[in-house]
Write a protein that holds these residues in place. Structure first.
Motif, mmCIF file in Angstrom:
data_model
loop_
_atom_site.group_PDB
_atom_site.id
_atom_site.type_symbol
_atom_site.label_atom_id
_atom_site.label_comp_id
_atom_site.label_asym_id
_atom_site.label_seq_id
_atom_site.Cartn_x
_atom_site.Cartn_y
_atom_site.Cartn_z
ATOM 1 N N UNK A 15 30.331 52.154 41.552
ATOM 2 C CA UNK A 15 30.148 53.560 41.903
ATOM 3 C C UNK A 15 30.765 54.452 40.848
ATOM 4 N N UNK A 16 30.057 55.515 40.521
ATOM 5 C CA UNK A 16 30.580 56.528 39.608
ATOM 6 C C UNK A 16 31.495 57.439 40.399
ATOM 7 N N UNK A 17 32.626 57.751 39.838
ATOM 8 C CA UNK A 17 33.568 58.636 40.511
ATOM 9 C C UNK A 17 33.271 60.082 40.118
ATOM 10 N N UNK A 18 32.896 60.893 41.102
ATOM 11 C CA UNK A 18 32.665 62.307 40.867
ATOM 12 C C UNK A 18 31.319 62.664 40.268
ATOM 13 N N UNK A 19 30.331 61.770 40.330
ATOM 14 C CA UNK A 19 29.010 62.038 39.759
ATOM 15 C C UNK A 19 27.941 61.795 40.807
ATOM 16 N N UNK A 20 26.732 62.232 40.520
ATOM 17 C CA UNK A 20 25.630 62.155 41.473
ATOM 18 C C UNK A 20 24.828 60.862 41.384
ATOM 19 N N UNK A 21 25.386 59.815 40.817
ATOM 20 C CA UNK A 21 24.687 58.545 40.738
ATOM 21 C C UNK A 21 24.039 58.272 39.397
ATOM 22 N N UNK A 97 31.233 37.205 38.836
ATOM 23 C CA UNK A 97 30.788 38.264 39.726
ATOM 24 C C UNK A 97 30.030 39.289 38.903
ATOM 25 N N UNK A 98 28.846 39.683 39.358
ATOM 26 C CA UNK A 98 28.008 40.658 38.663
ATOM 27 C C UNK A 98 27.869 41.892 39.532
ATOM 28 N N UNK A 99 27.958 43.059 38.904
ATOM 29 C CA UNK A 99 27.883 44.321 39.646
ATOM 30 C C UNK A 99 26.448 44.776 39.842
ATOM 31 N N UNK A 100 26.325 45.758 40.704
ATOM 32 C CA UNK A 100 25.076 46.503 40.814
ATOM 33 C C UNK A 100 24.888 47.304 39.532
ATOM 34 N N UNK A 101 23.678 47.751 39.277
ATOM 35 C CA UNK A 101 23.407 48.563 38.083
ATOM 36 C C UNK A 101 24.051 49.936 38.205
ATOM 37 N N UNK A 102 24.519 50.430 37.080
ATOM 38 C CA UNK A 102 24.944 51.819 36.951
ATOM 39 C C UNK A 102 23.937 52.451 35.999
ATOM 40 N N UNK A 103 23.226 53.463 36.453
ATOM 41 C CA UNK A 103 22.202 54.105 35.621
ATOM 42 C C UNK A 103 22.835 55.195 34.757
#
Length: 121
Positions: A15-21, A97-103
């Motif tokens: 998860x991005x902290x303080x952003x809209x994704x 462990x692999x994360x979800x994508x961050x766009x």
């Protein structure tokens, strides 16, 4: 250095902290000024972390090691306009462990813009 913060949660969430994704890196001429501050908890603790970069055209760029919770954004990432993805991977030699994508996105820098021409008159 402009730092953006990403939190990796147990189970692979990112998860991005303080952003809209959508992580925004400005324009394609921005190079060497961005870094990601990676905070990890749960299963990520004690793992060596690496960021895997995926360019807007789907091709993979070289991965980068997260050192002391920080990873610099490679110049190649902000040289290519469009939306790409970052995936984080952690390993302790036994588990992975692999994360979800961050766009992310990077806009095409065009100069001079029509506005620049009007202002210079």
């Amino acid at each position: 250095m402009i730092e953006r913060q990403i939190h990796l949660s147990s189970g692979g969430g990112a998860a991005l902290q303080g952003y809209d994704g959508l992580l925004r890196f400005g324009y394609t001429r921005n190079r060497g000024i961005y870094a990601l501050r990676v905070e990890a908890d749960g299963e990520w603790q004690g793992m060596t972390l690496r960021a895997f970069w995926h360019l807007p055209d789907g091709n993979a760029a070289p991965s980068t090691l997260v050192v002391d919770g920080l990873v610099e954004v490679p110049a190649l990432i902000t040289a290519v306009p469009g939306e790409g993805r970052i995936t984080f991977e952690g390993t302790d030699g036994t588990r992975t462990l692999t994360s979800a994508d961050v766009c992310y996105c990077c806009l095409l820098y065009t100069s001079p813009s029509p506005r620049d021409k009007r202002q210079s008159r």
